[in-house]
Write a protein that holds these residues in place. Sequence first.
Motif, mmCIF file in Angstrom:
data_model
loop_
_atom_site.group_PDB
_atom_site.id
_atom_site.type_symbol
_atom_site.label_atom_id
_atom_site.label_comp_id
_atom_site.label_asym_id
_atom_site.label_seq_id
_atom_site.Cartn_x
_atom_site.Cartn_y
_atom_site.Cartn_z
ATOM 1 N N SER A 168 108.084 13.134 52.379
ATOM 2 C CA SER A 168 108.359 11.778 52.817
ATOM 3 C C SER A 168 107.626 11.499 54.114
ATOM 4 O O SER A 168 107.300 12.417 54.870
ATOM 5 N N SER A 169 107.394 10.208 54.385
ATOM 6 C CA SER A 169 106.950 9.837 55.730
ATOM 7 C C SER A 169 108.147 9.793 56.665
ATOM 8 O O SER A 169 108.018 9.618 57.859
ATOM 9 N N GLY A 170 109.345 9.925 56.098
ATOM 10 C CA GLY A 170 110.561 9.952 56.911
ATOM 11 C C GLY A 170 111.756 9.383 56.185
ATOM 12 O O GLY A 170 112.688 10.110 55.835
ATOM 13 N N ASN A 171 111.732 8.079 55.929
ATOM 14 C CA ASN A 171 112.943 7.422 55.440
ATOM 15 C C ASN A 171 113.386 7.854 54.047
ATOM 16 O O ASN A 171 114.582 7.972 53.794
ATOM 17 N N ALA A 172 112.452 8.042 53.139
ATOM 18 C CA ALA A 172 112.864 8.461 51.794
ATOM 19 C C ALA A 172 113.514 9.835 51.864
ATOM 20 O O ALA A 172 114.542 10.091 51.225
ATOM 21 N N SER B 71 117.870 2.542 55.691
ATOM 22 C CA SER B 71 116.680 1.947 55.076
ATOM 23 C C SER B 71 116.971 1.647 53.603
ATOM 24 O O SER B 71 117.922 2.186 53.025
ATOM 25 N N TYR B 72 116.116 0.796 53.021
ATOM 26 C CA TYR B 72 116.304 0.414 51.609
ATOM 27 C C TYR B 72 116.204 1.614 50.670
ATOM 28 O O TYR B 72 116.597 1.523 49.495
ATOM 29 N N LYS B 73 115.665 2.727 51.170
ATOM 30 C CA LYS B 73 115.452 3.902 50.310
ATOM 31 C C LYS B 73 116.761 4.419 49.729
ATOM 32 O O LYS B 73 116.749 5.154 48.741
ATOM 33 N N ASP B 74 117.888 4.038 50.325
ATOM 34 C CA ASP B 74 119.172 4.482 49.783
ATOM 35 C C ASP B 74 119.374 3.990 48.349
ATOM 36 O O ASP B 74 120.056 4.635 47.556
ATOM 37 N N GLY C 119 104.825 1.993 47.069
ATOM 38 C CA GLY C 119 105.201 0.920 46.154
ATOM 39 C C GLY C 119 106.576 1.045 45.531
ATOM 40 O O GLY C 119 106.856 0.386 44.525
ATOM 41 N N THR C 120 107.481 1.835 46.109
ATOM 42 C CA THR C 120 108.766 2.019 45.415
ATOM 43 C C THR C 120 109.640 0.758 45.447
ATOM 44 O O THR C 120 110.359 0.497 44.488
ATOM 45 N N LEU C 121 109.551 -0.020 46.513
ATOM 46 C CA LEU C 121 110.313 -1.275 46.512
ATOM 47 C C LEU C 121 109.577 -2.329 45.674
ATOM 48 O O LEU C 121 110.183 -3.052 44.885
ATOM 49 N N LEU C 122 108.266 -2.379 45.840
ATOM 50 C CA LEU C 122 107.455 -3.331 45.075
ATOM 51 C C LEU C 122 107.631 -3.127 43.566
ATOM 52 O O LEU C 122 107.918 -4.076 42.819
ATOM 53 N N LEU D 213 107.199 -8.124 50.379
ATOM 54 C CA LEU D 213 107.663 -6.737 50.426
ATOM 55 C C LEU D 213 106.642 -5.822 51.096
ATOM 56 O O LEU D 213 105.436 -6.045 50.968
ATOM 57 N N PRO D 214 107.121 -4.742 51.729
ATOM 58 C CA PRO D 214 106.181 -3.735 52.239
ATOM 59 C C PRO D 214 105.687 -2.875 51.080
ATOM 60 O O PRO D 214 106.409 -2.682 50.109
ATOM 61 N N ALA D 215 104.459 -2.348 51.204
ATOM 62 C CA ALA D 215 103.921 -1.535 50.111
ATOM 63 C C ALA D 215 103.110 -0.352 50.634
ATOM 64 O O ALA D 215 102.034 -0.523 51.204
ATOM 65 N N SER E 265 113.122 -3.699 55.580
ATOM 66 C CA SER E 265 113.406 -2.446 54.885
ATOM 67 C C SER E 265 113.917 -1.283 55.725
ATOM 68 O O SER E 265 114.482 -0.338 55.177
ATOM 69 N N GLY E 266 113.722 -1.308 57.050
ATOM 70 C CA GLY E 266 114.137 -0.148 57.851
ATOM 71 C C GLY E 266 114.677 -0.572 59.201
ATOM 72 O O GLY E 266 114.172 -1.511 59.830
ATOM 73 N N ALA E 267 115.702 0.115 59.689
ATOM 74 C CA ALA E 267 116.386 -0.286 60.924
ATOM 75 C C ALA E 267 115.583 0.068 62.176
ATOM 76 O O ALA E 267 114.865 1.068 62.224
HETATM 77 C C1 LIG Z 1 111.131 1.159 56.370
HETATM 78 C C2 LIG Z 1 110.190 1.336 55.226
HETATM 79 N N1 LIG Z 1 109.709 0.247 54.623
HETATM 80 C C3 LIG Z 1 108.855 0.343 53.600
HETATM 81 C C4 LIG Z 1 108.408 1.560 53.129
HETATM 82 C C5 LIG Z 1 107.435 1.586 52.005
HETATM 83 O O1 LIG Z 1 107.925 2.120 50.839
HETATM 84 P P1 LIG Z 1 106.914 2.571 49.702
HETATM 85 O O2 LIG Z 1 106.034 3.633 50.323
HETATM 86 O O3 LIG Z 1 107.691 3.108 48.611
HETATM 87 O O4 LIG Z 1 106.094 1.373 49.330
HETATM 88 C C6 LIG Z 1 108.879 2.728 53.723
HETATM 89 C C7 LIG Z 1 108.461 4.048 53.220
HETATM 90 O O5 LIG Z 1 108.682 5.059 53.844
HETATM 91 C C8 LIG Z 1 109.785 2.612 54.795
HETATM 92 O O6 LIG Z 1 110.253 3.701 55.416
#
Ligand SMILES: Cc1ncc(COP(=O)(O)O)c(C=O)c1O
Length: 373
Positions: A129-133, A104-107, A235-238, A230-232, A366-368
């Motif tokens: 985290s919700s998972g990916n972070a 995921s982009y969280k890397d 907001g870490t990517l935004l 972007l997904p939000a 953002s996520g696989a």
């Molecule tokens: C795949 C994916 N996309 C987007 C987001 C959203 O990131 P953020 O919560 O920082 O806006 C997340 C957050 O867990 C994610 O896992």
Amino acid sequence: MRTYVCPECATSTPITPTVWRCDCGSPLDLSPLPPAPVVVDDAERSLWRYRAALAFDGPAIGWRSVTLGEGVTPLVSAETGGEAVEGGAADVRFKLDFLMPSLSYKDRGAAVLVTQAAAMGVERLVADSSGNAGVAIAAYAARAGIAAEVFVPAATSPKKVSQLRAFGASVRQIEGSRPDAAAAAVERVEATGAFYASHVYNPFFLEGTKTFAYEVWEQLGRQVPTTVVLPAGNGTLLLGAALGFAELVAAGAARQAPRLVAVQSALCDPVAAAWAGRDADLTGWTATVAEGIAIPTPPRLGQMVAAVRASGGVFLTATDEAILAARAELWSRGIDVEPTAAAVWAAWQAWPEARAATGPVIIALSGAGLKAA
Ligand SMILES: Cc1ncc(COP(=O)(O)O)c(C=O)c1O
Ligand SMILES: [Zn+2]
């Protein structure tokens, strides 16, 4: 020397392992760097090619022993068979930001945050985290030799939990919601003095995600796009993208930052609602297929609204039905992402004004797909 700065009350705080928010309760930002020409290290094929723009003081930051080669993800056209994408602008491109070491982009954020933690001598960290972070933090903590304890809601996708375990994190599955997992993490931080590797509060995570903007700029031939979708959730990517594009403008590398189109789940839309001045719909926030953006009370909500407003952008929402349809449509193009990531494509395609957009338009994926059922 850079410091933490509070976006709410403007207080400066030295950067130490125990500070994770302002005394007023707000998440922290970093004091801005003075504008300087953009320096790209062409020999480095990871996001560290932009390290001259990252927040570290001095050269000896040890990033080489933490990096897993994250970043420099592909940017591919959304056109199929030479035809413009249905209902879209002339030039729409997918940024395949799920092609990362932990998928995921969280890397982006985790690599930079863990590098900073290692530089400060941190030996134990806590994240929620919700998972990916959490997965991303766990991967880089393993690489850096830092013990990680990660709090997730019990409903987090089993595959993300197995990634956490694989990377050696102590996993705490909290019976309750995403905010309950955050509260449990804070309690642990306060009880043990561990470093709080919060992707939401710690601005070094945004230093990492801002490289998304630098990369897009470089991949477009040192130009910024007109629009980024972007997904939000938190907001870490935004916010990272907004920061990166603002820096590119300040450096004289771009005339104007792109318009930011931020996407939330229709079942959990607190930021979209605040932006539009209406009541939030949180009725189904624990049930949406877009688990990564299901954040009912994001601590940086005000910053997210301000960033989108300043860019001349909008907030859109996507229904679960549209998200799953968009995920399947991406499969038909050979692209496999998790539902949270498909939300941006769903929202963009359903937006009437997308048809009138001039490109380049960047769709952040953002996520696989392997992370989801
Ligand atoms: C795949 C994916 N996309 C987007 C987001 C959203 O990131 P953020 O919560 O920082 O806006 C997340 C957050 O867990 C994610 O896992
Ligand atoms: Zn403050």
